[in-house]
Every structure is written in structure tokens, then in C-alpha cells.
Design a protein around this motif. Structure first.
Motif, short mmCIF file in Angstrom:
data_model
loop_
_atom_site.label_atom_id
_atom_site.label_comp_id
_atom_site.label_asym_id
_atom_site.label_seq_id
_atom_site.Cartn_x
_atom_site.Cartn_y
_atom_site.Cartn_z
N PRO A 19 -15.14 -73.55 17.68
CA PRO A 19 -14.81 -72.43 18.65
C PRO A 19 -16.21 -72.59 19.62
O PRO A 19 -17.01 -73.19 19.84
N VAL A 20 -15.99 -72.52 20.57
CA VAL A 20 -16.35 -72.82 21.68
C VAL A 20 -16.92 -70.63 22.22
O VAL A 20 -16.30 -69.69 22.71
N PRO A 21 -18.42 -70.53 23.34
CA PRO A 21 -18.35 -68.75 23.80
C PRO A 21 -17.82 -68.60 24.48
O PRO A 21 -17.31 -70.01 25.25
N VAL A 22 -17.29 -67.92 25.04
CA VAL A 22 -17.12 -67.41 26.43
C VAL A 22 -17.07 -67.92 27.71
O VAL A 22 -18.41 -68.73 27.53
N PRO A 23 -16.29 -68.52 28.97
CA PRO A 23 -16.99 -69.33 29.39
C PRO A 23 -18.47 -69.01 30.65
O PRO A 23 -18.40 -67.57 30.71
N TRP A 24 -19.02 -69.74 30.70
CA TRP A 24 -20.12 -69.24 31.74
C TRP A 24 -19.23 -69.28 33.42
O TRP A 24 -18.64 -70.33 33.84
N VAL A 25 -19.55 -67.72 33.85
CA VAL A 25 -19.84 -67.59 35.07
C VAL A 25 -20.40 -67.15 36.37
O VAL A 25 -21.64 -65.79 35.41
N ALA A 26 -20.75 -67.40 36.67
CA ALA A 26 -22.63 -67.40 38.14
C ALA A 26 -21.99 -65.70 38.38
O ALA A 26 -20.69 -66.31 39.27
N MET A 27 -22.27 -65.56 39.10
CA MET A 27 -21.93 -64.04 40.15
C MET A 27 -23.16 -63.94 41.11
O MET A 27 -24.71 -64.27 41.20
N ARG A 57 -25.76 -82.27 38.73
CA ARG A 57 -25.92 -83.24 38.36
C ARG A 57 -26.09 -83.28 37.14
O ARG A 57 -26.70 -84.41 35.93
N ARG A 58 -26.31 -82.34 36.56
CA ARG A 58 -25.11 -81.56 34.87
C ARG A 58 -23.74 -82.52 34.31
O ARG A 58 -23.56 -81.62 33.33
N GLY A 59 -23.33 -82.80 35.44
CA GLY A 59 -21.89 -82.83 34.91
C GLY A 59 -20.69 -81.84 34.61
O GLY A 59 -19.88 -82.19 34.75
N LEU A 60 -21.62 -80.83 35.74
CA LEU A 60 -20.60 -79.40 36.41
C LEU A 60 -20.09 -79.18 37.20
O LEU A 60 -20.57 -79.60 38.82
N ARG A 61 -18.88 -78.16 37.20
CA ARG A 61 -18.50 -78.49 38.82
C ARG A 61 -17.72 -76.84 39.20
O ARG A 61 -17.38 -76.40 37.90
N GLY A 62 -18.35 -76.51 39.80
CA GLY A 62 -17.97 -74.83 40.39
C GLY A 62 -16.47 -74.59 40.66
O GLY A 62 -15.98 -75.46 41.68
N VAL A 63 -15.57 -73.90 40.14
CA VAL A 63 -14.69 -73.66 40.31
C VAL A 63 -13.89 -71.73 40.52
O VAL A 63 -14.51 -70.93 40.20
N SER A 64 -12.76 -71.86 40.90
CA SER A 64 -12.52 -70.39 40.99
C SER A 64 -12.15 -69.95 39.19
O SER A 64 -12.36 -70.15 38.27
N VAL A 65 -12.06 -68.09 39.25
CA VAL A 65 -12.52 -67.84 38.02
C VAL A 65 -10.44 -68.34 36.65
O VAL A 65 -10.64 -68.67 35.87
N LEU A 80 -16.76 -77.68 33.59
CA LEU A 80 -16.58 -76.37 34.93
C LEU A 80 -16.94 -75.32 34.15
O LEU A 80 -17.27 -74.44 33.49
N VAL A 81 -17.25 -74.74 35.42
CA VAL A 81 -18.16 -73.35 35.16
C VAL A 81 -17.60 -72.47 36.81
O VAL A 81 -17.65 -72.65 37.24
N GLY A 82 -17.60 -70.61 36.51
CA GLY A 82 -16.85 -70.25 37.21
C GLY A 82 -18.17 -70.05 38.70
O GLY A 82 -18.76 -69.73 38.08
N LEU A 83 -17.21 -69.23 39.60
CA LEU A 83 -18.60 -69.30 41.05
C LEU A 83 -17.38 -67.76 41.53
O LEU A 83 -16.93 -68.02 41.84
N THR A 84 -18.21 -66.96 41.19
CA THR A 84 -17.37 -65.29 41.91
C THR A 84 -18.55 -64.98 42.94
O THR A 84 -20.38 -65.57 42.61
N PHE A 85 -17.89 -64.14 43.84
CA PHE A 85 -19.37 -63.99 45.63
C PHE A 85 -18.25 -62.21 45.99
O PHE A 85 -17.91 -62.48 45.64
N ASP A 86 -19.34 -61.48 45.97
CA ASP A 86 -18.95 -59.85 45.10
C ASP A 86 -19.10 -59.57 46.47
O ASP A 86 -20.16 -59.89 47.16
N ASP A 87 -18.34 -58.80 46.58
CA ASP A 87 -18.07 -57.65 47.95
C ASP A 87 -17.52 -58.42 49.26
O ASP A 87 -16.96 -57.38 49.85
#
Length: 255
Positions: A19-27, A57-65, A80-87
């Protein structure tokens, strides 16, 4: 008599996949001048560039949730990691979007359709930051950015009565559809505050997912945890935040 053929390991142990943890999402929030930033909601374009460089550099790419969850549903998306921008600040178009395009990233922009062309009046301290108008939101959507709802006017849903809760959750989704021509799949709880009542309202309104900050036992598709990313988050701090996320966030059904 031929020996029986052993089935593949995956067939013998259908639940053996780790099992894998919930996805990493940046706020994120605002991308611009952070000289007066009492709530730590602003990063400079230079800092954002360094943070996106760290991802690359870590081989990751930011995408929508939405894209992140789609990949997870297929058993993919480990890079993949989630990138979110609030407001929905206007500086998303000038400070964030050019960098996202340069790094071939995407993001989810959570907007406030009840404050089109307004400002962050809910913040009593610090400068007034202008919010996108209808044209700006349509421009972001036209660039492929996922548009989600942050409610109508940025109120704490855990303190809202039933009428306000319904308007913030349901009406905001309808207004976004009218603005962009597409349904909003995602919701973001203002201030990150969430309770079971708010989660149920968001689910019933038809959202596919919702983002919080640290929802604890409510963690699930309609209460995804996120990591705040600010001006002080250097490569080392981002590394620690990612490690902490992987240690703290246990697997949750549906995400």
C-alpha cells in the motif's frame, strides 16, 4: 502427469501489492512580493522556481490534483505530486503560470466565484491582494489549469449555517461551470478547517475530491491532506516535508 502450473504471485496474493500513502499535495497561495506577508501565504517567483527545480531533480513533476488522482487510480503516478494554489490571486497568471509552463507542470487553482475581481478581505492584516476576475479565471482554464472551488466567499464552513454551507459549496460549483464551461471536480476548504458535516456537503454537491490541510481521521477523497509550501521552504525543508508526509500519512481507501 504434468506438474500443476503455479499462478502468478499477484493472482495468489491479490492484496500483496504494497500500500502507498495518500498522495503528496503542495499548498500554495500567492506568488509575488512577500516583503509584507504576516500569514506566510506568498512565495516569490524566484523561490517557486527553485522549488520546481527541486521537484525536477528528484524526478518528480507537479500536476493538478485531478491528474494525480487519475494516475493513482491506474496504479501509476509515483513520480507526480499535486500543486494547488488557493484563493485565485491575479499573480497566479503573472508569477506562477509562466514557471509552471517552463517546467512542464500543471496545477489546480481554487477560486472564489463570489469575489470575482475583489481582494483578500478575509485577512485583517497585511496588504490587499487582488483576485482574478471572470476573464482571468477563463484564461487560466484555457491554459489547461484545473479550476476548483474554494467556496463562494472564503468562510469557515465548520461555522456556517445550513443555508450558507449550501451556497458556498453548491452555488460556487455552478458559477464555476458557468464561467469555464466545465464542472469543478475539486473543492478546497477555506482556512483548511473541516468537519464531517462539511465533508458530507461537499460529497453530496458532486465534487470528486476536496483538499484540506490536516484532516486527521476524516482523511479520504473528500478531505485530502496538503503540505503548506512557503517562502522559507528551501530544498532541505521540502525534503523533510516529503519524508514526513510519507511517514505520517497511512494508506486510505479511495486515494
Amino acid at each position: 502427469m504434468a506438474a500443476p502450473v503455479e499462478p502468478p504471485l499477484a493472482d495468489r496474493h491479490p492484496t500483496a501489492r504494497r500500500p502507498v500513502p495518500v498522495p503528496w499535495v503542495a499548498m500554495y497561495h500567492s506568488v509575488g512580493d512577500c516583503s509584507d506577508d504576516p500569514y506566510r501565504v506568498t512565495v516569490t517567483p524566484d523561490r517557486l522556481e527553485h522549488q520546481l527545480t527541486w521537484l525536477r531533480r528528484r524526478g518528480l513533476r507537479g500536476v493538478s490534483v485531478a491528474e494525480l488522482l487519475d494516475a493513482r487510480a491506474r496504479g501509476e503516478g509515483g513520480d507526480l505530486v499535486g500543486l494547488t494554489f488557493d484563493d485565485g490571486y491575479t499573480d497566479f497568471l503573472t508569477g506562477a503560470l509562466p514557471l509552471l509552463r517552463r517546467f512542464r507542470c500543471n496545477a489546480t487553482l481554487f477560486v472564489l466565484p463570489g469575489r470575482l475581481g475583489g481582494d483578500n478581505a478575509w485577512d485583517p492584516l497585511g496588504p490587499r491582494k487582488p483576485l482574478l476576475n471572470a476573464e482571468g479565471i477563463r484564461r487560466a482554464a484555457g491554459e489547461g489549469v484545473e479550476i476548483g472551488s474554494h467556496g463562494l466567499t472564503h468562510v469557515d464552513l465548520t461555522r456556517a449555517d445550513d443555508t450558507v454551507l449550501a451556497a458556498e459549496v453548491t452555488e460556487s460549483r455552478a458559477r464555476i461551470a458557468a464561467l469555464t464551461g466545465a464542472e469543478a471536480d475539486g473543492f478546497c476548504y477555506p482556512y483548511g478547517t473541516v468537519d464531517a458535516r462539511a465533508v458530507e456537503a461537499v460529497r453530496k454537491a458532486g465534487y470528486r475530491y476536496a483538499c484540506a490541510i490536516d484532516p486527521g481521521p476524516l482523511t479520504g477523497p473528500h478531505a485530502l491532506p496538503r503540505a503548506h509550501v512557503g517562502q522559507n521552504d528551501t530544498a532541505w525543508r521540502l525534503h523533510l516535508k516529503l519524508r514526513l508526509h510519507r511517514w505520517r500519512r497511512r494508506p486510505v481507501e479511495g486515494v
